[in-house]
Design a protein around this motif. Sequence first.
Motif, PDB file in Angstrom:
ATOM      1  N   SER A   1       0.780  -1.398   0.147  1.00  0.00           N
ATOM      2  CA  SER A   1       0.116   0.256  -0.128  1.00  0.00           C
ATOM      3  C   SER A   1       0.798   1.740  -0.120  1.00  0.00           C
ATOM      4  O   SER A   1       2.213   1.584   0.465  1.00  0.00           O
ATOM      5  CB  SER A   1      -0.928  -0.131   1.324  1.00  0.00           C
ATOM      6  N   PHE A   2       0.274   2.296  -0.575  1.00  0.00           N
ATOM      7  CA  PHE A   2       0.963   3.222  -0.712  1.00  0.00           C
ATOM      8  C   PHE A   2       1.285   3.719   1.233  1.00  0.00           C
ATOM      9  O   PHE A   2       2.322   4.692   1.574  1.00  0.00           O
ATOM     10  CB  PHE A   2      -0.333   4.508  -1.120  1.00  0.00           C
ATOM     11  N   VAL A   3       0.656   3.876   1.483  1.00  0.00           N
ATOM     12  CA  VAL A   3       0.713   4.236   2.948  1.00  0.00           C
ATOM     13  C   VAL A   3       1.836   3.624   3.804  1.00  0.00           C
ATOM     14  O   VAL A   3       2.905   3.672   4.880  1.00  0.00           O
ATOM     15  CB  VAL A   3       0.002   4.114   4.405  1.00  0.00           C
TER      16      VAL A   3
ATOM     17  N   GLY B   1      10.170   7.522   4.818  1.00  0.00           N
ATOM     18  CA  GLY B   1      10.355   8.156   5.973  1.00  0.00           C
ATOM     19  C   GLY B   1      11.112   7.436   7.119  1.00  0.00           C
ATOM     20  O   GLY B   1      11.954   8.450   7.312  1.00  0.00           O
ATOM     21  N   GLY B   2      11.286   6.879   6.546  1.00  0.00           N
ATOM     22  CA  GLY B   2      12.404   5.587   7.957  1.00  0.00           C
ATOM     23  C   GLY B   2      13.421   5.989   7.340  1.00  0.00           C
ATOM     24  O   GLY B   2      14.273   5.904   7.957  1.00  0.00           O
TER      25      GLY B   2
ATOM     26  N   ALA C   1       3.998  11.220  -7.328  1.00  0.00           N
ATOM     27  CA  ALA C   1       2.835   9.945  -6.862  1.00  0.00           C
ATOM     28  C   ALA C   1       2.797   9.323  -6.271  1.00  0.00           C
ATOM     29  O   ALA C   1       2.921   8.704  -5.508  1.00  0.00           O
ATOM     30  CB  ALA C   1       5.171   8.736  -7.727  1.00  0.00           C
ATOM     31  N   GLY C   2       2.237   9.784  -5.652  1.00  0.00           N
ATOM     32  CA  GLY C   2       1.495   9.486  -4.996  1.00  0.00           C
ATOM     33  C   GLY C   2       1.699   9.826  -3.192  1.00  0.00           C
ATOM     34  O   GLY C   2       1.173   9.440  -2.418  1.00  0.00           O
ATOM     35  N   LEU C   3       2.856   9.608  -3.113  1.00  0.00           N
ATOM     36  CA  LEU C   3       3.977   9.886  -1.536  1.00  0.00           C
ATOM     37  C   LEU C   3       3.534  11.234  -1.048  1.00  0.00           C
ATOM     38  O   LEU C   3       3.372  12.020  -1.863  1.00  0.00           O
ATOM     39  CB  LEU C   3       5.323   9.661  -1.894  1.00  0.00           C
ATOM     40  N   ARG C   4       3.939  11.704  -0.117  1.00  0.00           N
ATOM     41  CA  ARG C   4       3.751  12.540   0.454  1.00  0.00           C
ATOM     42  C   ARG C   4       4.955  12.804   1.392  1.00  0.00           C
ATOM     43  O   ARG C   4       4.570  12.510   2.350  1.00  0.00           O
ATOM     44  CB  ARG C   4       2.249  13.385   1.240  1.00  0.00           C
TER      45      ARG C   4
ATOM     46  N   GLU D   1       7.499  15.523   3.288  1.00  0.00           N
ATOM     47  CA  GLU D   1       7.604  16.583   4.232  1.00  0.00           C
ATOM     48  C   GLU D   1       8.936  17.915   3.579  1.00  0.00           C
ATOM     49  O   GLU D   1       9.595  16.751   3.407  1.00  0.00           O
ATOM     50  CB  GLU D   1       7.955  17.002   5.273  1.00  0.00           C
ATOM     51  N   ALA D   2       8.951  19.163   3.415  1.00  0.00           N
ATOM     52  CA  ALA D   2      10.116  19.105   2.588  1.00  0.00           C
ATOM     53  C   ALA D   2      11.504  19.328   3.979  1.00  0.00           C
ATOM     54  O   ALA D   2      12.604  19.069   3.583  1.00  0.00           O
ATOM     55  CB  ALA D   2       9.778  20.661   2.383  1.00  0.00           C
ATOM     56  N   SER D   3      12.013  20.055   4.997  1.00  0.00           N
ATOM     57  CA  SER D   3      11.758  19.379   6.159  1.00  0.00           C
ATOM     58  C   SER D   3      12.469  17.881   6.397  1.00  0.00           C
ATOM     59  O   SER D   3      13.781  17.807   6.898  1.00  0.00           O
ATOM     60  CB  SER D   3      11.319  19.837   6.974  1.00  0.00           C
ATOM     61  N   ARG D   4      11.969  17.080   6.222  1.00  0.00           N
ATOM     62  CA  ARG D   4      12.418  15.245   6.443  1.00  0.00           C
ATOM     63  C   ARG D   4      13.491  15.306   5.494  1.00  0.00           C
ATOM     64  O   ARG D   4      14.473  14.532   5.313  1.00  0.00           O
ATOM     65  CB  ARG D   4      11.070  14.775   6.780  1.00  0.00           C
ATOM     66  N   LEU D   5      12.403  15.552   4.115  1.00  0.00           N
ATOM     67  CA  LEU D   5      14.038  15.331   2.795  1.00  0.00           C
ATOM     68  C   LEU D   5      14.787  16.317   2.750  1.00  0.00           C
ATOM     69  O   LEU D   5      15.997  15.488   2.261  1.00  0.00           O
ATOM     70  CB  LEU D   5      12.571  16.103   1.483  1.00  0.00           C
ATOM     71  N   LEU D   6      15.222  17.223   4.006  1.00  0.00           N
ATOM     72  CA  LEU D   6      15.861  18.243   3.258  1.00  0.00           C
ATOM     73  C   LEU D   6      17.181  17.371   4.484  1.00  0.00           C
ATOM     74  O   LEU D   6      18.498  17.477   4.027  1.00  0.00           O
ATOM     75  CB  LEU D   6      16.046  19.689   3.693  1.00  0.00           C
ATOM     76  N   ALA D   7      16.485  16.609   5.471  1.00  0.00           N
ATOM     77  CA  ALA D   7      18.002  16.590   6.483  1.00  0.00           C
ATOM     78  C   ALA D   7      17.589  14.874   5.949  1.00  0.00           C
ATOM     79  O   ALA D   7      19.360  14.746   6.531  1.00  0.00           O
ATOM     80  CB  ALA D   7      16.460  16.618   7.347  1.00  0.00           C
TER      81      ALA D   7
END
Lengths: 323, 287
Positions: free
Chosen positions: B2-4, B11-12, B134-137, B139-145
């Motif tokens: 699933s997407f979730v 995220g992990g 592609a359906g994933l959301r 957060e910019a802050s997590r992506l940057l980190a």
Amino acid sequence: MRRLIWLSVVAAVAIAYPLLLSSPFQQRLGALVLLYAIAASAWNIVGGYAGQVSVGHVVFFGCGAYAAMGSYAKFGLSPLFGIPGGIVLAVGLAAIIGVPTLRLSGHYFSMATIAVAETMRLIVTNTDWLGAAVGLSGPAVPRNVFDLSFLSSLPYYYLFLVILAITLFITWWMTNSRMGFYLRAIKDSERAARSLGAPASRTKLYAYMLSAALTSVAGALYAMMFGFVDPESGLGILISVKILIMAALGGAGLLFGPLVGAAILVPLEEISNSWLGGKGAGLTFVVYGAIIVLIARFQPGGLLSLFTRRRKPASETGASHAP
Amino acid sequence: MSFVLVQVIVGGLLLGAVYALFSSGLTLVWGMMNIVNFAHGDFVMLGMYVAYVVYTLMGAGPILGAPLATLVLATVGVVVYFALIRGIMKGPMLAQILGTFGLALLLRYSVFWWFGANFLSMPQDIVGGTYAFAGLRLEASRLLAGVVALLVTLGLHLLLTRTSLGSKMLAVAEDQTAAQLMGIRPDTMQAIAWAIAAGATGLAGALIANFFYIVPTVGETLSIVAFVTVSLGGFGSVPGALVAGLLIGVIESLSGYLIGAIYKDIIVYILFLFFLWFRPQGLMGKS
């Protein structure tokens, strides 16, 4: 002979203290010093004499506190039943924890004990039957002497004094027994001790279990004196830290080291808390931290080693093994 | 899948990269000097507070906060090395454990005393909003980190393996006396290692401050995360820390999602005990 004189002086001072300094604050302070001295002396058996620096001793403290308060709160049983229950629990847990972790050397043992303690705290915090995050408190029924619940700190003081004396006697007796010699050999060099035929694993485990049993008694007494236990006061890592700092400040591996450490640090904490109020807790641990860093850096054998060093050069482990 | 679930795994991984970054500092110091820094997580915590202070004083985000936190912590690292570590390094083990443990308390409760026990947080949109692909959301802050942590960890690895500074540091780790005979000053190299290790925690702290809760005791949990990462990845190995960090990030996120948030820490601790069980001599294989 000299040692006997010193011992009598210490005993006389300890017995007279609450009668001479008799305000409730001073009596409570005295009782707390003795309580922490019991816990720190129990830690000393495994941390000081065997050289296994456990940072998770609060687990056993919590066994005692939760067994005594749990049997009291849930079943209305006197702690005279709860305390032995806590000892059984602590010794059993010590065996379960000790077999895998005591194989670890040095830092790894310390880190493992932290992980065990934190796991226990998180589990209890999420167990409703043990009161979860709120904790357990004694029932509001008329109390009698068998509940070990007193209004003044004076009876606690003398109760703790007796138990401290027993703890110190057991420690002294152990250090002069075969087990004590094994432990010292293991502390100096486990490999050498093993090669000379000392049953290292078994001896360490016995010391760990003995230490756990005595620590659980301290936990039970703590819960009785305060009338409640929650995950922070019964299983929080800071309790472990306080216990080990007291032992290390006074002198780990020295019989009276933990008592000296408790006699310095408990008043320091109580007085700074009463002066600084709620914000004091933070500052108290800043001071704690600073003290530990300074001991580690400049006097790794603890304060008492200042006096014992003259008679016996400090070994490589930093603490001499007298008395 | 699933997407979730994919979302949880991504995220992990992003959080795991940050774990890898600060754990690589621990593994470096551990490998070079055989010192376990029990205050390592508290260094990360300090990095978070530096970022927070930079934000409250100047309204600046990680563009200013992250370099400043790195610098401040690198300085802290050097000071700690000369004031404490050098003195206890060759001492008894109790003193080594007490020394860095005391340091942890000192840092943790100084911050507690100054800022209080309340949870602080940075504004949600300090780095930008949320991206969707592609359906994933994300957060910019997590992506940057995650991305910055990954790049810096790889950079650290290159620094250690491809530069002369790195070779000198590894030489000191290997054999101090021999290194000294080759004209390398162990003291300088070890101080540099502490600067790098602590600087990495500062950067990691500033990066997670944008989305993590900021509280004085957060370092306790982060220290254990670093211990697990180093145990799993192998002692002294930066690439090991990278792989282990990513793995632990994913395991934590998955157990948080599948079992429950309160159990994710328990899972990490049990994992740690499990690793230690199989590598009882400590992780370097000598007793």
